[in-house]
Write an enzyme that holds these catalytic residues in place. Structure first.
Site, PDB file in Angstrom:
ATOM      1  N   GLN A   1       0.849  -1.266  -0.017  1.00  8.46           N
ATOM      2  CA  GLN A   1       0.041   0.050   0.206  1.00  8.46           C
ATOM      3  C   GLN A   1       0.956   1.150   0.179  1.00  8.46           C
ATOM      4  O   GLN A   1       1.033   1.935   1.137  1.00  8.46           O
ATOM      5  CB  GLN A   1      -0.747  -0.249   1.336  1.00  8.46           C
ATOM      6  CG  GLN A   1      -1.880   1.047   1.456  1.00  8.46           C
ATOM      7  CD  GLN A   1      -3.126   0.770   0.685  1.00  8.46           C
ATOM      8  OE1 GLN A   1      -3.648  -0.253   0.623  1.00  8.46           O
ATOM      9  NE2 GLN A   1      -3.617   1.925   0.151  1.00  8.46           N
ATOM     10  N   PHE A   2       1.334   1.525  -1.098  1.00  6.86           N
ATOM     11  CA  PHE A   2       2.430   2.741  -1.173  1.00  6.86           C
ATOM     12  C   PHE A   2       1.555   4.100  -0.747  1.00  6.86           C
ATOM     13  O   PHE A   2       2.261   4.811  -0.366  1.00  6.86           O
ATOM     14  CB  PHE A   2       3.046   3.099  -2.473  1.00  6.86           C
ATOM     15  CG  PHE A   2       2.208   3.584  -3.636  1.00  6.86           C
ATOM     16  CD1 PHE A   2       2.131   5.038  -3.802  1.00  6.86           C
ATOM     17  CD2 PHE A   2       1.117   2.720  -4.379  1.00  6.86           C
ATOM     18  CE1 PHE A   2       1.278   5.636  -4.713  1.00  6.86           C
ATOM     19  CE2 PHE A   2       0.236   3.464  -5.298  1.00  6.86           C
ATOM     20  CZ  PHE A   2       0.285   4.718  -5.456  1.00  6.86           C
ATOM     21  N   THR A   3       0.337   4.330  -0.783  1.00  6.94           N
ATOM     22  CA  THR A   3      -0.462   5.391  -0.608  1.00  6.94           C
ATOM     23  C   THR A   3      -0.311   5.663   0.765  1.00  6.94           C
ATOM     24  O   THR A   3      -0.594   6.818   1.571  1.00  6.94           O
ATOM     25  CB  THR A   3      -1.801   5.462  -0.858  1.00  6.94           C
ATOM     26  OG1 THR A   3      -2.489   4.172  -0.204  1.00  6.94           O
ATOM     27  CG2 THR A   3      -1.988   5.183  -2.534  1.00  6.94           C
TER      28      THR A   3
END
Length: 150
Positions: A78-80
């Site tokens: 989940q890079f966000t």
């Protein structure tokens, strides 16, 4: 690394309408890898997550870990989670690790969790458009930042 850990009754991931992974009781983890993170950060999370006492015992107290309840873990990249929202209305993702580095550390963390004694460790697909479903149990949601762990 940042991890959002949710105690779940179940969780699953679909990609393009096809179920790619699922777990029953355990933990669903959203994992964000930041630029500059190393295996040392992943090791801190691996050391902490399976033994976090966030499952209820027979008295309704959170005294049991994922290991204690024979729980399963689903880890989702989940890079966000690394978003910087301090300016303007559009998040900046410059704090996120480059994809190759992030995927390498994600896979490392998953492998190490698998060695920790957890019954099952499932994953999504790094970089894919995933549909994640879960039933948060409690709800119990814990946020860990590897930089804050000892």
């Amino acid at each position: 690394m940042k991890a959002v850990i949710q105690r779940v009754s179940y969780s699953n991931i679909d990609i393009d309408g096809k179920r790619v992974s699922e777990i029953s009781q355990g933990l669903m983890i959203l994992l964000g890898v930041e630029d500059g993170d190393t295996k040392a950060e992943a090791d801190k999370l691996v050391k902490k997550i399976p033994v976090l006492r966030i499952f209820e015992d027979e008295n309704g107290k959170m005294n049991l870990s994922c290991l204690d309840v024979d729980g399963e873990i689903l880890v989702v990249s989940q890079f966000t989670l690394c978003a910087d929202c301090s300016h303007g209305r559009r998040p900046s993702f410059t704090k996120s690790a480059p994809p190759d580095e992030a995927n390498s550390l994600y896979e490392y963390l998953v492998d190490e969790l698998g060695k920790s004694g957890v019954k099952k460790v499932a994953t999504g697909e790094f970089g894919a458009d995933m549909k994640v479903e879960l039933l948060n149990d409690g709800p119990v949601t814990i946020i860990l930042d590897s930089k804050e762990l000892r």
